[in-house]
Design a protein around this motif. Structure first.
Motif, short mmCIF file in Angstrom:
data_model
loop_
_atom_site.label_atom_id
_atom_site.label_comp_id
_atom_site.label_asym_id
_atom_site.label_seq_id
_atom_site.Cartn_x
_atom_site.Cartn_y
_atom_site.Cartn_z
N THR A 56 0.90 -1.15 -0.02
CA THR A 56 -0.23 -0.20 -0.01
C THR A 56 0.94 1.21 0.06
OG1 THR A 56 -0.17 0.09 2.42
CG2 THR A 56 -1.67 -1.18 1.36
N LEU A 57 0.37 2.21 -0.24
CA LEU A 57 0.87 3.60 -0.37
C LEU A 57 1.63 3.90 1.05
CD1 LEU A 57 1.98 5.96 -2.31
CD2 LEU A 57 -0.03 7.11 -1.58
N SER A 58 0.76 3.61 1.98
CA SER A 58 1.35 3.89 3.28
C SER A 58 2.49 2.86 3.70
CB SER A 58 0.07 3.67 4.48
OG SER A 58 -0.74 4.62 4.35
N GLN A 59 2.29 1.42 3.54
CA GLN A 59 3.38 0.64 3.86
C GLN A 59 4.62 1.10 2.92
OE1 GLN A 59 1.56 -2.91 2.20
NE2 GLN A 59 0.90 -3.52 4.37
N PHE A 60 4.62 1.37 1.75
CA PHE A 60 5.77 1.97 0.98
C PHE A 60 6.33 3.02 1.93
CE2 PHE A 60 7.34 5.60 -1.80
CZ PHE A 60 8.66 4.70 -2.33
N GLY A 61 5.32 4.10 2.30
CA GLY A 61 5.93 5.31 2.96
C GLY A 61 6.81 5.07 4.29
N VAL A 62 6.30 3.96 4.82
CA VAL A 62 7.27 3.44 6.07
C VAL A 62 8.37 2.87 5.70
CG1 VAL A 62 7.32 1.65 8.05
CG2 VAL A 62 5.13 3.05 7.59
N LEU A 63 8.30 2.12 4.56
CA LEU A 63 9.57 1.41 4.17
C LEU A 63 10.74 2.54 3.64
CD1 LEU A 63 8.47 -1.79 2.35
CD2 LEU A 63 9.21 -1.56 4.76
N ILE A 113 2.35 -0.65 10.44
CA ILE A 113 3.37 -1.37 10.81
C ILE A 113 3.23 -2.82 11.24
CG2 ILE A 113 5.27 -1.22 12.57
CD1 ILE A 113 5.34 1.74 12.30
N ASP A 114 2.12 -3.00 12.04
CA ASP A 114 1.76 -4.62 12.28
C ASP A 114 1.90 -5.60 11.30
OD1 ASP A 114 1.59 -3.95 15.00
OD2 ASP A 114 -0.78 -4.17 14.90
N ASN A 115 1.17 -5.05 9.98
CA ASN A 115 1.11 -5.59 8.78
C ASN A 115 2.71 -5.83 8.20
OD1 ASN A 115 -1.52 -6.32 8.58
ND2 ASN A 115 -1.99 -4.43 7.77
N LEU A 116 3.54 -4.93 8.25
CA LEU A 116 4.80 -5.14 7.60
C LEU A 116 5.58 -5.94 8.50
CD1 LEU A 116 5.61 -1.43 6.89
CD2 LEU A 116 5.18 -3.18 5.15
N GLY A 159 12.82 -6.76 3.96
CA GLY A 159 12.63 -5.20 3.89
C GLY A 159 13.39 -4.22 3.00
N ARG A 160 14.54 -4.42 3.39
CA ARG A 160 15.52 -3.67 2.82
C ARG A 160 15.65 -4.09 1.27
NH1 ARG A 160 19.18 -0.25 3.86
NH2 ARG A 160 18.77 -0.26 6.00
N VAL A 178 11.81 -1.52 -5.14
CA VAL A 178 10.52 -0.82 -5.36
C VAL A 178 10.73 0.73 -5.36
CG1 VAL A 178 8.14 -0.17 -4.33
CG2 VAL A 178 8.92 -2.57 -4.35
N PHE A 179 11.60 1.30 -4.70
CA PHE A 179 11.85 2.56 -4.67
C PHE A 179 12.13 3.31 -6.09
CE2 PHE A 179 14.31 6.60 -4.07
CZ PHE A 179 13.35 7.55 -3.60
#
Length: 152
Positions: free
Chosen positions: A42-49, A78-81, A107-108, A114-115
């Motif tokens: 999701t866009l939020s998950q991308f934002g966190v990563l 964050i729970d989902n990540l 994650g890295r 993706v970035f």
């Protein structure tokens, strides 16, 4: 489509500007999403990563401020990540009450893949504006973001 509100000239101008701004952002983000750069993030998950990738381990609160998300929303994201094995929570050495969010090797690797795709899609869709127009838009957005108080 302009506002249907009948008010003062200032009210109508502000509403019309707000509508155009909101639609422009929504249309831009939809076109970027059509490139499918984020895969199943999701866009939020991308934002966190992305935040942790570029800034290093951060508290959930600091990440929320950085990507403009509420505390409750950040907990879910964050729970989902964590469940996906992309980030982990570690107690901060400087304060046991603070949990730092850091990337796992998976994650890295994912954000490193993706970035660049997300950046390429953003650049491609922004090309509708000249470099000077992009600079002016950035200036105006910053001014609007600061508001009357000048903060942001």
């Amino acid at each position: 489509m302009p506002t249907h509100h009948s008010g003062t000239a200032e009210e109508e101008r502000v509403l019309n500007t707000f509508i155009k701004l909101t639609r422009a952002v929504d249309a831009y983000m939809a076109r970027v999403a059509n490139h499918h750069p984020l895969g199943d993030l999701t866009l939020s998950q991308f934002g966190v990563l992305e935040a942790v990738y570029h800034l290093g381990p951060m508290s959930q609160k600091d990440i929320g401020k950085k990507i403009l998300k509420s505390g409750g929303n950040m907990t879910l994201v964050i729970d989902n990540l964590v469940k996906r094995g992309l980030v982990e929570r570690n107690q901060a050495e400087y304060d046991r009450r603070v949990m730092l969010i850091s990337l796992t090797p998976a994650g890295r690797a994912l954000i490193a893949e993706v970035f660049p795709r997300q950046l390429e899609a953003l650049v491609e869709e922004m090309r509708v504006l000249t470099p000077a127009e992009q600079d002016e838009l950035a200036r105006l957005c910053r001014k609007l973001g600061r508001g009357a108080g000048g903060a942001a």
